[in-house]
Design an enzyme around this catalytic site. Structure first.
Site, mmCIF file in Angstrom:
data_model
loop_
_atom_site.group_PDB
_atom_site.id
_atom_site.type_symbol
_atom_site.label_atom_id
_atom_site.label_comp_id
_atom_site.label_asym_id
_atom_site.label_seq_id
_atom_site.Cartn_x
_atom_site.Cartn_y
_atom_site.Cartn_z
ATOM 1 N N LYS A 81 6.469 12.307 -10.091
ATOM 2 C CA LYS A 81 5.607 13.035 -9.149
ATOM 3 C C LYS A 81 5.518 12.229 -7.853
ATOM 4 O O LYS A 81 4.817 11.227 -7.783
ATOM 5 C CB LYS A 81 4.215 13.257 -9.736
ATOM 6 N N ASP A 116 10.500 -2.233 -6.650
ATOM 7 C CA ASP A 116 11.207 -2.361 -5.364
ATOM 8 C C ASP A 116 11.052 -3.747 -4.745
ATOM 9 O O ASP A 116 11.962 -4.245 -4.081
ATOM 10 C CB ASP A 116 10.684 -1.321 -4.370
ATOM 11 N N SER A 157 2.469 9.849 -10.706
ATOM 12 C CA SER A 157 1.751 9.727 -9.443
ATOM 13 C C SER A 157 1.388 8.273 -9.120
ATOM 14 O O SER A 157 2.259 7.460 -8.853
ATOM 15 C CB SER A 157 0.510 10.623 -9.492
#
Length: 542
Positions: free
Chosen positions: A314, A300, A289
């Site tokens: 998740k 990223d 999460s």
């Protein structure tokens, strides 16, 4: 086409759209109202006419939970006690005995007492089995027995417990317990700082920032951020932690939902602490999460190298919605997407297999980081560098889930004396003792191969399934059983890592475990080495 004709055409089309939309809404509303009415009348008639007395609250609780089980494991009904626990978990403060406790039908087992908190001061140790609280036997208590341990500051509770076959008693004086988001940070060497971020409660970003600033003041020119075992928490804190290393105004997470108001873009809002310091983020299969938002977004944006093992996966966001009588519904409202556009959700709860288990994604789509590196969706955050000892496998997971490693650590603690963290060394002889311990326990786990063979033997086709084939299958099952013992040696590295974690905590608490990690943990050693090699570190990100 003139304007009048356009209006003549557009107005009917618009009317059709309104009619279709309105009809759809009315249809959904009618269906919901119909089902509620059916359930209400059923519930009323059941409670009025059933042969024995019923407990309406328990029946309703069971009905709600079974209904929600058809969705995902994060959509949950929270009664008044659950709501309070939810608030405590996010706030990071509560009143109690200061220990992690596992509940069974007839006992409560102390999993980990926190150093210098009430349970620890009262002398309780990991592995102690509480069988009685006050005058109440846990076996006779219908609800979760751990509720009996809760109470206001400075109130006392007497417990009766078993330790290594002996029955003992202790009086615990409850106190305020602070759950730190950052339980440990320290310099690994003269230029590398190490920060453990254990959960994303309301203290996460402020404590991580304080640790980062303090380490930089001590000479840290590189940072290791450890998110292993971090199950997540507050979305806002995940954004704020990422913001410590990322400029203000950067997109970190996008959420997408069928409800328009839940579609949002979350950007960093604050001035960062350091956007240049080399950074390694450690994750494993229990990093979930909010941990994946931080590690995934830093990956990223090419701001950090991620190391360890693939994270949990998740990619769903929950929000608590208030219901009547102080209850709440914690409901999955949206999926979140990292800056590259990927959703890392691993399990598909809306397409289940024949056993009603969620299907795991096996095909992944490719996305690109800011620098053009390839990353994938649908399976958690995959590290740039994987560390073998951090990876999970079915055998290690089964040993943990069946408390075999926990029970061995309890046994080890009472048979061995260790003066300091630096004195601890888990030897090959110790691992052989563990293997003997496993063989003498009732531990067993079924592999996928065994399951398939057993199903084939049950659903055998007599035309081709003769006695010879059946004997071959039985021989194969015996061989598989023998190979399980050999598998303990094959996976010694991963299993021993979990054993060392559990044993060190018994002697030196969680702080001692982190001290042990600094000199012995494969992931931290590999991260320190990478950060010491500037060209390799930069080469990975470019």
């Amino acid at each position: 086409m003139n304007k009048l004709l356009k209006k003549k055409v557009l107005i009917p089309v618009f009317a059709v759209v309104i009619l279709v939309t309105g009809s759809s809404f009315k249809s959904d509303f009618f269906e919901i109202a119909k089902q509620i009415e059916i359930f209400t009348t059923l519930f009323k008639e059941l409670n009025m006419n059933y042969v024995d007395e019923t407990n309406p609250a328990e029946l309703m609780d069971t009905a709600i939970k079974n209904m929600l089980d058809e969705l995902d494991p994060y959509t949950k009904f929270l009664n008044e006690q659950d709501v309070e626990a939810y608030k405590i978990n996010n706030a990071g403060e509560y009143s109690g005995i200061g220990a992690t406790v596992r509940s069974y039908k007839d006992k409560l087992v102390i999993i980990e007492p926190y150093k210098d908190y009430p349970a620890d001061k009262a002398g309780l140790k990991a592995g102690d089995q509480i069988i009685k609280i006050g005058n109440i036997n846990i076996a006779d208590f219908d609800d979760n027995g751990s509720e009996l341990l809760k109470g206001a500051n400075n109130t006392s509770v007497k417990v009766t417990y078993k330790r290594q076959g002996d029955t003992k008693t202790a009086t615990i004086t409850r106190a305020g317990v602070e759950v730190d988001a950052v339980p440990f940070y320290k310099m690994v060497d003269d230029k590398t700082g190490y920060i453990v971020l254990a959960k994303f409660n309301a203290k996460a970003s402020s404590q991580t920032k304080a640790a980062l600033v303090d380490l930089k003041g001590k000479g840290a020119e590189k940072i290791i951020l450890d998110l292993r075992g971090n199950p997540g928490g507050l979305l806002s804190e995940a954004i704020n932690v990422t913001n410590l290393f990322i400029d203000k105004g950067e997109l970190i997470v996008t959420t997408k939902s069928k409800v328009k108001k839940f579609n949002r873009e979350y950007k960093t809002k604050n001035k960062p602490v350091d956007t240049e310091i080399p950074l390694v983020v450690l994750v494993n299969g229990s990093s979930a999460s909010a941990s994946e938002i931080v590690s995934g977004s830093l990956q990223d944006l090419d701001r950090a190298v991620v190391m360890g093992a693939r994270s949990f996966g998740k990619g769903l966001v929950q929000r608590p919605l208030r219901l009547t009588y102080g209850t709440q519904l914690k409901v999955t409202i949206s999926r979140y997407f990292t800056p590259s556009g990927r959703c890392i959700q691993s399990l598909d709860y809306w397409n289940r297999d024949e056993n009603n288990n969620a299907v795991r994604n096996t095909t992944f789509n490719e996305f690109t980081t800011r620098n053009g590196r390839k990353v994938e969706d649908g399976g958690g955050v995959l590290p740039e560098i994987e560390i073998e000892a951090v990876k999970a496998n079915p055998l290690t997971t089964a040993l943990l889930n069946n408390n075999v490693i926990f029970d061995f650590a309890t046994d080890y603690y009472y048979k061995n004396k260790i003066a300091s963290v630096s004195d601890f060394k888990f030897s090959d002889a110790d691992f052989q003792n563990f293997k003997n311990f496993v063989s003498q326990s009732n531990f067993s786990f079924e592999t996928k191969t065994e399951k398939a063979i057993k199903e084939a033997m049950i659903n055998k086709e007599d035309v081709i399934f003769n006695s010879t084939v059946e004997e071959d299958f039985k021989t194969l099952l015996l061989d598989i059983e023998k190979s399980k013992t050999a598998a303990l040696t094959t996976h010694q590295k991963e299993i021993q890592s979990k054993l060392e974690d559990e044993i060190v905590k018994r002697y030196f608490y969680r702080e001692g475990l982190f001290e042990y990690y600094l000199k012995n943990d494969d992931a931290i050693l590999a991260a320190t080495e990478l950060l010491g090699n500037t060209s390799k570190y930069e080469g990975i990100l470019k």
